[in-house]
Each structure stands twice: as structure tokens, then as C-alpha cells.
Enzyme design. Sequence first.
Site, PDB file in Angstrom:
ATOM      1  N   ALA A 166      61.806  33.906   9.311  1.00 39.65           N
ATOM      2  CA  ALA A 166      60.520  34.488   9.685  1.00 39.65           C
ATOM      3  C   ALA A 166      59.580  33.464  10.319  1.00 39.65           C
ATOM      4  CB  ALA A 166      59.862  35.108   8.451  1.00 39.65           C
ATOM      5  N   LYS A 177      75.765  38.047   2.904  1.00 40.85           N
ATOM      6  CA  LYS A 177      75.485  36.625   3.144  1.00 40.85           C
ATOM      7  C   LYS A 177      74.418  36.093   2.193  1.00 40.85           C
ATOM      8  CE  LYS A 177      71.345  37.184   5.264  1.00 40.85           C
ATOM      9  NZ  LYS A 177      70.086  36.431   5.119  1.00 40.85           N
ATOM     10  N   THR A 199      71.902  31.003   6.587  1.00 44.43           N
ATOM     11  CA  THR A 199      71.366  31.209   5.245  1.00 44.43           C
ATOM     12  C   THR A 199      71.978  30.253   4.223  1.00 44.43           C
ATOM     13  OG1 THR A 199      71.234  33.535   5.869  1.00 44.43           O
ATOM     14  CG2 THR A 199      70.747  33.011   3.607  1.00 44.43           C
TER      15      THR A 199
END
Length: 334
Positions: free
Chosen positions: A142, A193, A250
Site C-alpha cells: 500500500a 501467499k 510477501t
Amino acid sequence: MDIIQSIAVYGAGSWGTALALQLARNQIAVQLWDISPEHIQVLQTEKENKRYLPTIPLPSYLTPNADLAKVAKSSHYHLIVVPSHGMRSLLQRLKPLLTDQDAIIWATKGIELDTGKLLHEVVIEELPFCQHYAVVSGPTFAAEVASGLPTAMTVAANSQVLAKTIAKAFSANNYRVYTSTDVIGVELGGAIKNVLAIAAGISDGLGYGANARAAIITRGLAEIKRLSEVLGAQPETLMGLAGLGDLVLTCTDNQSRNRRLGLALGQGKDLETAIAEIGQAVEGAKSAHSIGLLAERAGVEMPICQQVYRILYQGLAPADAVKALITRDLKAEF
């Protein structure tokens, strides 16, 4: 579907605000709603989301609005960015405000907790009249999207026309969007994930190094592919942005809440303390349970995800989980 000139965005956390910023910078009129009226009032007053994305001003095309009905009526396009456990209840609130002309889009990466259902299944159940739906996903933090850094993502829709329409809305010199019709593959890649990122964080928190992290990413991808193929996803989707791309991001960068949760667990902190320190929703902590339900129904073995669940909810020591994975019966890789 036509060119998107306005859109309603539900969820003013870091990810919802970042996507709203991207759309507003493309001169699309955005109405941004959140379940907390107090949070919306702060956004209206301060003209930025200081809680999640400080120092990034809200552009004139982005309007925070606490009135759900007005937000829903502002556009035929609805982008949902709430945690997966809040998806169904939001859809139930939106149902009387929508028609079959409305498109439902979600950027939530998760699976429904109690049912193990994919989010498109929740949409179809709650909005049986919905004819247009899509999911956006990919390797996207983000803060980087909000800052305008180069980013690529995937949009998968139940029609190529809708996928292209949404892609055009997000696309800019800093933002590239690929299209797909493989909704299931994109959903599963984005959800699983998160659990694997917890596993990678646990491994690093234990000090096990780069070799172990690479093994978790690679074998984790195999788990995603096994389940996805049984459920009807396209194998190539899992090798793209919404699969491998999001998994690598991630599992390897500490901007990931899921990875940070794993790091804390590997360093000996308990689940409640670790989540409190992160201070935002950690989707993988809930998805570990729902993915287990989904895998059991599909008859698919997912040992890494299973060990993460045992650590989170059955009190298994992280080091013992790693030992259980390494000492499994030897087998061919493919």
C-alpha cells in the site's frame, strides 16, 4: 461496460486508501467509505490518512464519506477493500442499494473463515443478481502504491470486457495492470501467499537463513498450484503477478504484515501480542484456518500451511513445526 468515471471504495485502511489514491490521481471521482465514521471524519478534516499513510495528501477527486447509502449510489462500480471476515456483512448492507447494473470488485486477499468459501462465492450468494464481478491482486504494498512508485497488478473478472475496463481505470505511467478471467486462480494466489509469508517470517525469526526461506517459497508455490488446479484455476495464473509475484513480495519484505507476524512468532512472541504490535488486520492468521477447510474438501495436501495453522492455534512450537516438515517421508519433487 464503459469508461469508469466514478467509483465507490469501501475500506479506508492502508490498502483501500492507496487504491483510492491511484484512482483519484487518474481523475476518477472516488467516494471512500469506512465502517468507522470517526475515521472518515478525521480524513475529511485532515485531508490525509495520517493513521495508515501519513504525509500523503488526499487529492480533490477523493471524497471521504461516512454515508453508506450515498456512497453506494454514487457509482455503478464498487471496490471492496475490507478484511475477508467483514466481506459478507458489508455485502448484506449493500444489497438493497445495488442493482444488476453494478459491478462488484474486491481487493481483499482472503477466504471466508467459517465456510472456506472463496470471495466470489460469497458475492454470488449474497448478491444473486450480480452480473459483473472482479478481483484485483498482485505484488503491491500500500505505501508504495500511495507514494506513486512503479507497480504492476492483475485484475481478473468474469468477463474480459470488465477486466479491461478496470485495468484502464487504474493504469498510469507508474501503474501497469494485466487482465485475466481466472478469478479462482487470482483469489487463491492472493490468499494462500499470506499464510506462506507467516511461514517465511517464522523461519527467519528462528534464524534459519536464506536457504530455508527459498525452500518455503518454492514448496509453498507448489502447495498453491496443487490446490488451485484441483479447484479449476489456470496453472499459468500461479506463475504470474497474482501467484509467484505476490508470494515472493510477501515472503521477503518486512512491509508485509504476515511476514512480520511470522518473525514475531519465530522470536518467541505469542499470537495476541504479535498482532497487537502490528496494529492492523493480518489476513494470513485467519486464512490459515479457512485454507485448511478448503484443502481438506479438495483432498489436497498442504503441509506448510498446515504447520502454520498448528503454530497459530494448536500451540505447536515453531522449531517443532520446521522439524516436522523436514522429516516427512522422502519423495520426488515432481
